[in-house]
Write an enzyme that holds these catalytic residues in place. Sequence first.
Site, PDB file in Angstrom:
ATOM      1  N   LYS A  46       0.838  -1.196   0.000  1.00  0.00           N
ATOM      2  CA  LYS A  46       0.000   0.000   0.000  1.00  0.00           C
ATOM      3  C   LYS A  46       0.877   1.251   0.000  1.00  0.00           C
ATOM      4  O   LYS A  46       2.000   1.210   0.488  1.00  0.00           O
ATOM      5  CB  LYS A  46      -0.860   0.024   1.273  1.00  0.00           C
ATOM      6  CG  LYS A  46      -2.011  -0.951   1.277  1.00  0.00           C
ATOM      7  CD  LYS A  46      -2.871  -0.759   2.518  1.00  0.00           C
ATOM      8  CE  LYS A  46      -4.023  -1.745   2.550  1.00  0.00           C
ATOM      9  NZ  LYS A  46      -5.006  -1.541   1.470  1.00  0.00           N
ATOM     10  N   ARG A  77     -10.522 -11.406   1.777  1.00  0.00           N
ATOM     11  CA  ARG A  77     -11.321 -12.505   1.218  1.00  0.00           C
ATOM     12  C   ARG A  77     -10.565 -13.833   1.297  1.00  0.00           C
ATOM     13  O   ARG A  77     -11.171 -14.893   1.411  1.00  0.00           O
ATOM     14  CB  ARG A  77     -11.728 -12.154  -0.220  1.00  0.00           C
ATOM     15  CG  ARG A  77     -10.563 -11.922  -1.134  1.00  0.00           C
ATOM     16  CD  ARG A  77     -10.953 -11.163  -2.400  1.00  0.00           C
ATOM     17  NE  ARG A  77     -10.995  -9.715  -2.190  1.00  0.00           N
ATOM     18  CZ  ARG A  77     -11.295  -8.836  -3.148  1.00  0.00           C
ATOM     19  NH1 ARG A  77     -11.590  -9.248  -4.357  1.00  0.00           N
ATOM     20  NH2 ARG A  77     -11.309  -7.540  -2.869  1.00  0.00           N
TER      21      ARG A  77
HETATM   22  N1  BES Z   1      -8.325  -3.615   4.271  1.00  0.00           N
HETATM   23  C1  BES Z   1      -8.410  -3.240   2.902  1.00  0.00           C
HETATM   24  C2  BES Z   1      -9.680  -2.478   2.590  1.00  0.00           C
HETATM   25  C3  BES Z   1      -9.715  -1.042   3.030  1.00  0.00           C
HETATM   26  C4  BES Z   1      -8.966  -0.082   2.380  1.00  0.00           C
HETATM   27  C5  BES Z   1     -10.538  -0.655   4.053  1.00  0.00           C
HETATM   28  C6  BES Z   1      -9.038   1.233   2.771  1.00  0.00           C
HETATM   29  C7  BES Z   1     -10.630   0.670   4.433  1.00  0.00           C
HETATM   30  C8  BES Z   1      -9.856   1.615   3.797  1.00  0.00           C
HETATM   31  C9  BES Z   1      -8.402  -4.476   2.010  1.00  0.00           C
HETATM   32  O1  BES Z   1      -7.627  -5.524   2.461  1.00  0.00           O
HETATM   33  C10 BES Z   1      -7.836  -4.051   0.702  1.00  0.00           C
HETATM   34  O2  BES Z   1      -6.694  -3.687   0.668  1.00  0.00           O
HETATM   35  N2  BES Z   1      -8.652  -4.096  -0.347  1.00  0.00           N
HETATM   36  C11 BES Z   1      -8.233  -3.684  -1.636  1.00  0.00           C
HETATM   37  C12 BES Z   1      -8.761  -4.680  -2.636  1.00  0.00           C
HETATM   38  C13 BES Z   1      -8.219  -4.485  -4.021  1.00  0.00           C
HETATM   39  C14 BES Z   1      -6.751  -4.825  -4.053  1.00  0.00           C
HETATM   40  C15 BES Z   1      -8.995  -5.353  -4.966  1.00  0.00           C
HETATM   41  C16 BES Z   1      -8.769  -2.294  -1.889  1.00  0.00           C
HETATM   42  O3  BES Z   1      -9.907  -2.017  -1.508  1.00  0.00           O
HETATM   43  O4  BES Z   1      -8.043  -1.472  -2.442  1.00  0.00           O
HETATM   44 MN    MN Z   2      -5.608  -5.344   1.844  1.00  0.00          MN
END
Ligand code: BES
Ligand code: MN
Length: 496
Positions: free
Chosen positions: A278, A352
């Site tokens: 990230k 997931r």
């Molecule tokens: N924990 C995150 C989701 C999230 C991101 C919650 C920002 C709250 C704020 C999750 O694990 C994630 O990183 N999801 C990705 C999925 C994508 C790679 C398909 C996302 O939402 O960017």
């Molecule tokens: Mn994630």
Amino acid sequence: MEFSIKSGAPEQQRTGCVVVGVFEPSKLSAAGIALDRAAHGYIGKILKSGDLRGKTGHTLLLHNVPRVAAGRVLLVGLGKESDFGERQFRTAVHHAVHTLDQTGISEATLCLSAPVKTRDNAWHVSQAVTVASDAVYRFDRMKSKHDDRQSGLRHLGLLATGNADARNVATALKQGMAIAQGVNLAKDLGNLPANVCTPSYLAQTARALAKEHKLAVRVLDRKDMQKLGMGSLLSVARGSVEPPKLIVIQYQGTGSKQKPVALVGKGVTFDTGGISLKPAPEMDEMKFDMCGAASVLGTLKAIAMLKLPINVVGVIPATENMPSSTATKPGDIVTSMSGQTVEILNTDAEGRLILCDALTYVERFEPQAVVDIATLTGACVIALGHVASGLFANEDALAQELLSAGQVSHDRAWHLPLWEDYQDQLKSNFADFANIGGRPAGSVTAACFLSRFTRKFKWAHLDIAGTAWKSGKDKGSTGRPVPLLTQFLINRATRT
Ligand code: BES
Ligand code: MN
Ligand code: ZN
């Protein structure tokens, strides 16, 4: 904080402060009129001077009001009477309690009886309790000098008036207090930093909760997960030296023959994204990526306090998501406990991957229904903001139950589609399917992924990415959706 139900006239309450509402423009509520009558118009005169118009949440503190037993009177604005609703009631209670807490009043009585026309006394009582508890919540465990709670509000009385049904009101008080305790547990876990709140810490918390409320608990470790074939969950844990845990905690509130409701909570104690790292800004907030897990523990606490006649099993896959030389790489293919293979195209779509194995695991409990709770997608924040949680379900009746539990508890969710048409986005050239479905409808394709592991039971999924915590100057866990889940279980336990 302690709460109790009070009776009698507002002017006769012997307490540090009585709180009454004022509608815009400067119009006293029923309890306010009673006070003003006792005070021979003293309060009305102050309102005429224009010191409080009655805008929602504005407050004015008065001392030594003549012929009023309480030491102080706090006037709180309720907004225009014609616009008054649940939101205004909650805002008014929040501001009033926050003001009391800051002023150093240790005991007060709220005289805001059933002003929301569509709701009864009981609803107002449980809402007042949860909102008040939220208003005085502080998290200072990690500060070297703790705030001393000596100076804050310690007891809040709730004046129930008119034809209040005493039994319902007493039940509502208990439910509100149990929900508030559950919310506080969930908030504390969410707010703890990831170097304290690890998967092992979550397991310890589950054990302590089990001990306190006589629940059964079992914690599976990496070896147990290997034996079960949880290749998907383990692929997320690979990058971290923190040992992953699968926490199973059971509440038996009724005969062992009744099938349990299963609650499955995402417990990523820190989500760096893994190799699909990230960006740095606000990455600290990924300590909240275990708020689904926290809501499971909070809800179990609430229902155990209430001794609800229902069986519930909580299952929490807990792990960190870290990059390292042992971490899963984009393109890696893993075999889930269900036997289905997954091509991991993005290691940041890890929620997931841990949930799918936990969902397969709950099959063994033959649950009457399964609800998973997860901070799953940033896309859900884009779709619904910080107001509603995203709701998906493979059965409409279950979705409706959760939606209405959210309405009553004011911890609302919004139903999103889970149509077949979206499943195509998960196609993989190399495995049964991929773990991402591209940018369009990101929350829906995440839910679609989970739906491939939930064909054997009635299932709903709550995406709480936008509702589990607040950012900015009020940064902190909200404890959501403990109120929704607890209300859902109260409704299930008491329906015949
Ligand atoms: N924990 C995150 C989701 C999230 C991101 C919650 C920002 C709250 C704020 C999750 O694990 C994630 O990183 N999801 C990705 C999925 C994508 C790679 C398909 C996302 O939402 O960017
Ligand atoms: Mn994630
Ligand atoms: Zn995550």
